[in-house]
Design a protein around this motif. Structure first.
Motif: not given
Length: 284
Positions: A49, A76, A78, A88, A91-92, A96, A116, A145, A149, A152
């Motif tokens: 981060r 990540a 997960p 979540t 963070n993720n 990325t 994912s 979550y 993705k 991302d």
């Protein structure tokens, strides 16, 4: 292609990726916040981060010198439900972005990252549009979550648009399994509802690692997303009986086989030469 950075190499899939890359002659550096169970490659602790830490690590840390040829970004939180949704996402997604931006600044032209299966609409409380599902319909995130993705993947598409020489690959991994997890599989047949959430699919960590390596080695440029699952389902029962019981009325396409995956891997077979080598059936 010889020097690769892997983020999240201390995790379940990450350990298999490190082992596979080393076995195939790659020189690998792991970036993680915790040390792996087995130190098969050097590990540098990095908070992804923090952009300063990321670009410093991707440039090379002391004896772990760059330049690096490729980045595999697996780190990540997960799965959904492990932390509050906002944590979540916060963070993720920034992690990325930081990896992608550091790669851009440093001129690293090959990036493979863990997306994912959840972007397909999991947990399929709303039935899938058809089976086997594939990459042809627009993502349907149903959790913070999964939304992360999709963000991302959207960021990746734009980075690839900015730089036509960049190859950036999103691997939509199914539920990752190690060999010791397979002991539970025979029990799934008694209640198909337990695993309907991802159409009874899974990915052996070793085959997930194969997909990562094949993505690094693939010859195309631009952004591509691939579903990565094993060739079979977690069930002994036929797909026809499962669909009739759990998803009656959902279109079943001619590519559906008796016990073959309902998360289509045909695109990965075609573009990555991905061929699963493992099955839970070989271990129970």
């Amino acid at each position: 292609m010889t020097k690769v950075i892997v983020t999240g190499g201390s995790g379940k899939l990450g350990r298999a990726v490190l082992a596979d890359l080393v076995a195939h002659g790659y020189k690998v550096l792991n970036l993680d916040q915790r040390m792996p169970r087995e130190s098969i490659v050097p590990t540098v602790r990095v908070d992804l981060r923090d952009f300063g830490e990321v670009i410093a690590a991707l440039s090379g840390v002391d004896e772990h010198k760059g330049p690096f040829d490729a980045i595999v970004h697996l780190a990540a939180i997960p799965a959904p439900g492990l932390f509050a949704n906002a944590r979540t996402f916060a963070n993720n997604v920034p992690a990325t972005y930081n990896v992608f931006e550091a790669a851009r600044v440093l001129g690293i032209k090959t990036v493979v990252f863990a997306s994912s299966e959840t972007v397909l609409g999991l947990p399929f409380d709303k039935p899938p549009p058809y089976v086997p599902v594939d990459e042809e319909y627009y993502p349907r995130p149903e959790s913070a979550y999964s939304l992360g993705k999709l963000v991302d993947e959207t960021i990746a598409q734009q980075f690839a648009r900015w730089d036509p020489a960049l190859k950036i690959v999103a691997l939509r991994f199914s539920n990752v399994m190690d060999v010791e997890d397979y002991a539970a599989f025979p029990g799934f047949d008694s209640d198909p509802g337990k695993r309907k959430w991802n159409l009874w699919s899974y990915i052996d960590a070793r085959d997930g690692a194969q997909a990562v390596r094949k993505a690094i080695e693939a010859g195309f440029a631009g952004f591509e997303a691939f579903i990565i699952a094993n060739a079979d389902t977690v069930m002994s029962r036929s797909n026809a009986s499962l669909m009739a019981e759990v998803f009656a009325g959902v279109e079943t396409r001619p590519t559906m086989s008796a016990t073959g995956t309902l998360l289509s891997i045909e695109k990965a077979r075609r573009m990555l030469d991905y061929t699963p080598q493992h099955s839970w059936r070989d271990h129970v």
